[in-house]
Motif scaffolding. Structure first.
Motif, PDB file in Angstrom:
ATOM      1  N   GLU A 169      31.522  35.107  40.547  1.00 56.97           N
ATOM      2  CA  GLU A 169      32.976  35.170  40.425  1.00 56.97           C
ATOM      3  C   GLU A 169      33.625  33.846  40.823  1.00 56.97           C
ATOM      4  O   GLU A 169      34.527  33.353  40.144  1.00 56.97           O
ATOM      5  CB  GLU A 169      33.531  36.306  41.288  1.00 56.97           C
ATOM      6  CG  GLU A 169      33.274  37.690  40.728  1.00 56.97           C
ATOM      7  CD  GLU A 169      33.898  37.901  39.371  1.00 56.97           C
ATOM      8  OE1 GLU A 169      35.045  37.459  39.156  1.00 56.97           O
ATOM      9  OE2 GLU A 169      33.226  38.485  38.508  1.00 56.97           O
ATOM     10  N   SER A 170      33.172  33.266  41.936  1.00 56.91           N
ATOM     11  CA  SER A 170      33.802  32.035  42.427  1.00 56.91           C
ATOM     12  C   SER A 170      33.559  30.860  41.492  1.00 56.91           C
ATOM     13  O   SER A 170      34.461  30.058  41.240  1.00 56.91           O
ATOM     14  CB  SER A 170      33.283  31.698  43.835  1.00 56.91           C
ATOM     15  OG  SER A 170      31.892  31.447  43.816  1.00 56.91           O
ATOM     16  N   THR A 171      32.350  30.748  40.945  1.00 54.71           N
ATOM     17  CA  THR A 171      32.053  29.625  40.044  1.00 54.71           C
ATOM     18  C   THR A 171      32.633  29.851  38.656  1.00 54.71           C
ATOM     19  O   THR A 171      33.010  28.891  37.972  1.00 54.71           O
ATOM     20  CB  THR A 171      30.537  29.391  39.948  1.00 54.71           C
ATOM     21  OG1 THR A 171      29.872  30.614  39.583  1.00 54.71           O
ATOM     22  CG2 THR A 171      29.974  28.903  41.265  1.00 54.71           C
TER      23      THR A 171
ATOM     24  N   LYS B 128      35.471  31.367  38.037  1.00 56.16           N
ATOM     25  CA  LYS B 128      36.908  31.099  38.124  1.00 56.16           C
ATOM     26  C   LYS B 128      37.204  29.627  37.872  1.00 56.16           C
ATOM     27  O   LYS B 128      38.264  29.279  37.352  1.00 56.16           O
ATOM     28  CB  LYS B 128      37.442  31.526  39.494  1.00 56.16           C
ATOM     29  CG  LYS B 128      37.669  33.029  39.611  1.00 56.16           C
ATOM     30  CD  LYS B 128      38.288  33.413  40.940  1.00 56.16           C
ATOM     31  CE  LYS B 128      38.543  34.920  40.994  1.00 56.16           C
ATOM     32  NZ  LYS B 128      39.144  35.324  42.289  1.00 56.16           N
TER      33      LYS B 128
ATOM     34  N   GLU C 286      29.076  34.805  44.159  1.00 52.21           N
ATOM     35  CA  GLU C 286      28.833  33.445  43.664  1.00 52.21           C
ATOM     36  C   GLU C 286      29.258  33.314  42.206  1.00 52.21           C
ATOM     37  O   GLU C 286      29.889  32.322  41.815  1.00 52.21           O
ATOM     38  CB  GLU C 286      27.349  33.096  43.798  1.00 52.21           C
ATOM     39  CG  GLU C 286      27.023  31.678  43.341  1.00 52.21           C
ATOM     40  CD  GLU C 286      25.539  31.368  43.389  1.00 52.21           C
ATOM     41  OE1 GLU C 286      25.180  30.183  43.306  1.00 52.21           O
ATOM     42  OE2 GLU C 286      24.730  32.315  43.497  1.00 52.21           O
TER      43      GLU C 286
END
Length: 460
Positions: A137-139, A141, A135
């Motif tokens: 890493e995705s946010t 980015k 979570e």
């Protein structure tokens, strides 16, 4: 009160232990990475020397200085690799070897809340932490998409570490922190100032009982509309809280609505302190925050740009209009003058302010409201800094069991983020976590079994 204090102390100790463990793991990751880099460099040099050594004849290897030196160098490099190999193994094991810390926190929770309460608290932390690395890493980015190549190179590590620390220090959700960071940078806050900006807003979020991204939404609406520097953030966040304190509204409601009015308020010469004070007074008069925003915007338009007929009526009543009048007298003063001049003559009021939405706000005003507004404005203008209402509310909220629990969970999430950042074997890290949690659950199970055994046997 005594029990609550005890719970807070135990939770704080748990948070500190997790933070210390996180720092230690981060240090081990750095050491392991440095050692790995050194290992790769020596290994490459060794392979190159071995290749050169193989090209030499037996005579050259044993009887020439170059051959003897090359043989000695290869021997030293081989010994150095073996030594580093052992050292790297220790550092990598240290990265995953922190189950004991979780076990200790589990015991502390058990002591604070009993078997069932301790298990529930630990399960809550675990549930919220599942998939936290993915979570984050995705946010995060999403944040990086806002930076150009130079800024990304300069600030990526700083922003990532800062976001992780905010999760740990304040106990916010991962998505909330990275959304707030995205919104702050998107709104023009420089990357190098973004973390400090979030910290200022974190106090408003906790003191005002709302999310970090909500607080950032409100403060950036004011900062952008009024062209303020990021250094003004503490005054802006304090103004939001003081407006909530004296009005019948919330920080979340103000944050959602203030952006609709701030640009025209700035154009009309209405300060953000006046604007927020007007929200406070109108909501105090029974007009909700959304309707107050509509009324304020329509009223400003009516006063700074009245129709020809309305301008004549304003002149007859001796009420100044236009941007200069608003800047010199203040919006709220002019609106109160209008209400007093027409008294209860609704038709006359409609001539001056034909917009029915603006009428809603003006109709609620009177001399008493003006006096109250001036008191609120006085507080909004000076209620900031260490002794402010916001600082007191933040201190009160951070002393609660709920907030302490959130901070412990935040430290755990931040720990996962740090592991994911530096460890090439993330699955091994998670195995270490699960091993620590299993030990905790085994301990809790043993406590339950012992307790039930005593109850069944009729013991003390």
């Amino acid at each position: 009160l005594v029990q609550r204090t005890k719970h807070n102390e135990i939770l704080q100790k748990g948070k500190i232990r997790l933070q210390e463990e996180r720092k230690e793991i981060k240090q081990n990751i750095i050491i392991a990475q440095a050692q790995k880099g050194a290992y790769n460099g020596i290994e490459a040099a060794l392979n190159k020397n071995i290749a050169a050594w193989k090209k030499l004849s037996v005579e050259e290897r044993t009887n020439t200085k170059a051959g003897k030196d090359l043989t000695a160098t290869i021997s030293k490099q081989d010994a150095a690799l073996k030594k580093l190999d052992k050292s790297i193994g220790r550092s990598q094991r240290n990265v995953g070897n922190y189950g004991s810390a979780l076990f200790g926190v589990g015991k502390s929770l058990l002591g604070a809340f009993g078997v069932v309460g301790g298990m529930t608290a630990l399960v809550g932390v675990l549930k919220k932490s599942v998939g936290v690395g993915i979570e984050f890493e995705s946010t995060f980015k999403n944040v990086l998409t806002l930076l150009d190549a130079a800024d990304k190179k300069a600030w990526k590590g700083f922003l990532k570490a800062g976001a992780s620390d905010i999760i740990s220090d304040f106990g916010f959700a991962v998505e909330d922190v990275n959304k707030a960071l995205f919104d702050a940078i998107s709104a023009g806050i420089p990357a190098g100032q973004a973390i400090d900006f979030l910290r200022e807003n974190a106090q408003l979020a906790i003191g005002g009982v709302t999310g970090l991204s909500t607080a950032v939404d409100g403060s950036t609406s004011i900062i952008n509309a009024y062209g303020l520097a990021a250094s003004e953030t503490s005054k802006v966040t304090s103004a939001f809280f003081t407006a909530q304190k004296f009005g019948k509204t919330t920080v979340a409601e103000l944050a959602a609505e203030v952006g609709k009015v701030a640009p025209i308020a700035k154009t009309a010469g209405v300060s953000y302190q006046e604007l927020l004070s007007t929200f406070a007074e109108l909501t105090k008069q029974g007009i909700n925050t959304t309707e107050s925003a509509t009324a304020i915007k329509a009223a400003i338009t009516a006063v700074i740009n009245p129709s020809v007929e309305a301008k004549k009526k304003f002149d007859e009543l001796g009420i100044s209009t236009g941007i200069s009048a608003v800047k010199n007298q203040g919006l709220f003063t002019i609106l109160t003058q209008i209400r007093s001049a027409v008294n209860d003559d609704e038709d006359a009021l409609t001539e001056l302010i034909p917009n029915v939405r603006a009428l809603t706000g003006v109709a609620a005003l009177g001399e008493d409201a003006l006096i109250d507004y001036q008191k609120i404005l006085s507080q909004v203008n000076k209620d900031y800094g260490e002794g402010s209402s916001l600082a007191a509310a933040y201190a009160e909220q951070t002393d609660s069991v709920k907030q302490k629990t959130a901070e412990v969970a935040g430290s755990f999430k931040s720990l996962i983020v740090e592991i994911g950042e530096g460890s090439s074997g993330l699955s091994n890290a998670y195995k270490g976590i699960l091993g620590g949690i299993k030990k905790t659950f085994d301990f809790l199970k043993g406590g339950l079994r012992e307790k039930n055994s005593i109850l069944i046997s009729g013991g003390p």
